[in-house]
Design a protein around this motif. Structure first.
Motif, short mmCIF file in Angstrom:
data_model
loop_
_atom_site.label_atom_id
_atom_site.label_comp_id
_atom_site.label_asym_id
_atom_site.label_seq_id
_atom_site.Cartn_x
_atom_site.Cartn_y
_atom_site.Cartn_z
N THR A 46 18.88 -18.10 -22.91
CA THR A 46 18.80 -17.11 -23.98
C THR A 46 17.56 -16.23 -23.84
OG1 THR A 46 17.60 -18.61 -25.44
CG2 THR A 46 20.01 -18.63 -25.57
N ALA A 47 17.60 -15.08 -24.49
CA ALA A 47 16.49 -14.12 -24.40
C ALA A 47 15.20 -14.72 -24.94
CB ALA A 47 16.85 -12.85 -25.15
N SER A 48 15.26 -15.43 -26.07
CA SER A 48 14.04 -16.00 -26.64
C SER A 48 13.40 -17.02 -25.71
CB SER A 48 14.34 -16.64 -28.00
OG SER A 48 15.27 -17.69 -27.89
N THR A 49 14.21 -17.76 -24.98
CA THR A 49 13.68 -18.70 -24.00
C THR A 49 13.13 -17.96 -22.78
OG1 THR A 49 15.26 -20.42 -24.67
CG2 THR A 49 14.24 -20.67 -22.51
N ALA A 50 13.85 -16.96 -22.32
CA ALA A 50 13.44 -16.20 -21.14
C ALA A 50 12.10 -15.51 -21.33
CB ALA A 50 14.51 -15.17 -20.80
N PHE A 51 11.91 -14.89 -22.51
CA PHE A 51 10.67 -14.15 -22.77
C PHE A 51 9.64 -14.99 -23.50
CE2 PHE A 51 14.08 -10.73 -23.20
CZ PHE A 51 14.03 -10.41 -21.85
N GLY A 52 10.01 -16.20 -23.89
CA GLY A 52 9.10 -17.05 -24.65
C GLY A 52 8.17 -17.88 -23.81
N LYS A 54 5.78 -17.91 -19.88
CA LYS A 54 5.15 -17.02 -18.91
C LYS A 54 6.19 -16.58 -17.88
CE LYS A 54 0.40 -18.72 -19.24
NZ LYS A 54 -0.74 -19.30 -18.50
N SER A 55 6.35 -15.28 -17.76
CA SER A 55 7.34 -14.75 -16.82
C SER A 55 7.06 -13.29 -16.54
CB SER A 55 8.76 -14.92 -17.37
OG SER A 55 8.89 -14.28 -18.63
N VAL A 56 7.64 -12.79 -15.48
CA VAL A 56 7.45 -11.40 -15.06
C VAL A 56 8.82 -10.75 -14.91
CG1 VAL A 56 6.50 -9.85 -13.30
CG2 VAL A 56 5.33 -12.00 -13.84
N TRP A 57 9.00 -9.61 -15.58
CA TRP A 57 10.29 -8.92 -15.57
C TRP A 57 10.10 -7.48 -15.14
CZ3 TRP A 57 15.21 -10.75 -17.38
CH2 TRP A 57 15.19 -12.11 -17.74
N ASN A 82 3.44 -12.35 -26.55
CA ASN A 82 2.91 -11.04 -26.17
C ASN A 82 3.43 -10.62 -24.80
OD1 ASN A 82 1.02 -10.91 -28.48
ND2 ASN A 82 -0.02 -12.57 -27.40
N VAL A 83 3.38 -9.31 -24.55
CA VAL A 83 3.78 -8.76 -23.26
C VAL A 83 2.78 -7.68 -22.85
CG1 VAL A 83 5.32 -7.05 -24.34
CG2 VAL A 83 5.66 -7.71 -21.94
N THR A 84 2.43 -7.65 -21.59
CA THR A 84 1.59 -6.59 -21.02
C THR A 84 2.47 -5.74 -20.12
OG1 THR A 84 -0.31 -8.09 -21.04
CG2 THR A 84 -0.51 -6.07 -19.74
N PHE A 175 5.67 -8.63 -28.99
CA PHE A 175 7.04 -8.13 -28.84
C PHE A 175 7.93 -8.81 -29.85
CE2 PHE A 175 7.08 -11.90 -26.16
CZ PHE A 175 8.31 -12.46 -26.44
N THR A 176 9.06 -8.20 -30.12
CA THR A 176 10.03 -8.79 -31.03
C THR A 176 11.41 -8.79 -30.38
OG1 THR A 176 10.50 -6.67 -32.12
CG2 THR A 176 8.79 -8.06 -33.10
N LEU A 177 12.22 -9.71 -30.82
CA LEU A 177 13.64 -9.74 -30.44
C LEU A 177 14.44 -9.57 -31.73
CD1 LEU A 177 13.68 -12.66 -27.86
CD2 LEU A 177 14.32 -10.28 -27.40
N LYS A 178 15.36 -8.63 -31.71
CA LYS A 178 16.20 -8.38 -32.88
C LYS A 178 17.66 -8.59 -32.51
CE LYS A 178 17.47 -4.97 -36.37
NZ LYS A 178 17.26 -3.59 -36.89
#
Length: 279
Positions: A46-52, A54-57, A82-84, A175-178
């Motif tokens: 899921t998106a919340s797991t993927a971005f939750g 440390k990862s690079v996209w 957070n995202v940079t 960042f937020t997920l909606k």
């Protein structure tokens, strides 16, 4: 009515445990300074797991990933919400200065740390090239109009604006997920990743259409501008997997990360997922 839940410290710890392998590395032998780890599951992530964690996209615009597909931005998630964001897209410049953007072919064989280093390098290089192009173009303008003192005076004042511009290193932002639900309110219909991004404003520089005008006309043009970025995560049926040279990329259409070969893909969250906004 909108409802929103937030990650707790305990949830964050559980998330970190659930997605971490035991010293696992990328199946493409992309192990560098930091090894990639993925959830030990055969189900789509899921998106919340993927971005939750440390990862690079990589954000891109084309429908398909190829070695020549340009990477518009590189997004570095810190696992703390957070995202940079680093701008890496190619741009057209005048004044004899050039900048080449990042392509997916450039990422082959790189570890996450190496991709982050490249992102930092290219974001700075993009700024330097934009600034130098404006300086070069204004210098050419000054040399070309020796008989126009007012024009030259404006250009010289504008050149001071160019030379004073200072690079700002990107900072981590929340960042937020909606999640939007269907008519029943019980199932996901779409999901969007959102954040604010400080992007370089090329209109700040005295060059191009500015040349010949008084610099004060552009005094309100900030060097960096804040923009709201909303990345729609397309339907799970559009979850993509592409191979470039020896590296496998997976993700959502327009947003990809390096994955192990045979990765199960990515999907939306559900309305009861903690840490996301739900309509």
């Amino acid at each position: 009515m909108k409802r929103r839940a937030f990650f707790t410290a305990a949830a964050a710890c559980l998330l970190a445990v659930s997605i971490s392998g035991c010293g696992s590395t990328n199946g493409n032998d992309n192990a560098g300074d930091s090894a990639r780890s993925e959830p030990e599951t055969n189900e789509a992530i899921t998106a919340s797991t993927a971005f939750g964690h440390k990862s690079v996209w990589m954000q891109y615009g084309d429908d398909q990933i190829s070695k020549d597909t340009g990477v518009e931005r590189i997004l570095v998630f810190d696992g703390k919400g957070n995202v940079t964001v680093y701008d890496t897209e190619g741009i057209c410049l005048n004044g004899g200065t050039s900048y080449e953007g990042v392509t997916f072919g450039d990422l082959d064989g790189l570890s996450d740390d190496e991709i982050i280093d490249l992102a930092k390098e290219k974001d700075r290089e993009r700024f330097d090239a934009t600034k130098q192009s404006a300086i070069d173009e204004t210098n050419e303008d000054i040399e070309s109009f020796a008989g126009m003192p007012d024009h030259i005076k404006n250009a010289e004042e504008g050149q001071k604006v160019n030379e004073a511009a200072e690079y700002q290193e990107p900072k981590a932002v929340p960042f937020t997920l909606k999640l939007e639900t269907d008519g029943t309110g019980n199932s996901a219909a779409s999901e969007t990743l959102s954040f604010e991004h400080q992007s370089l404003n090329s209109s700040h520089f005295y060059s191009g259409s500015h040349i010949g005008s008084h610099p004060d006309r552009y005094a309100d043009e900030a060097l960096y501008k804040t923009e709201q970025v909303d990345i729609k995560l397309f339907s799970p049926t559009y979850s993509t997997t592409s191979i470039v040279y020896d590296t496998t990329f997976g993700g959502y259409s327009g947003l990809a990360t390096v994955v192990n070969e045979g990765h199960a893909g990515f999907t939306w969250d559900t309305p009861d997922t903690e840490g996301i906004e739900v309509d």
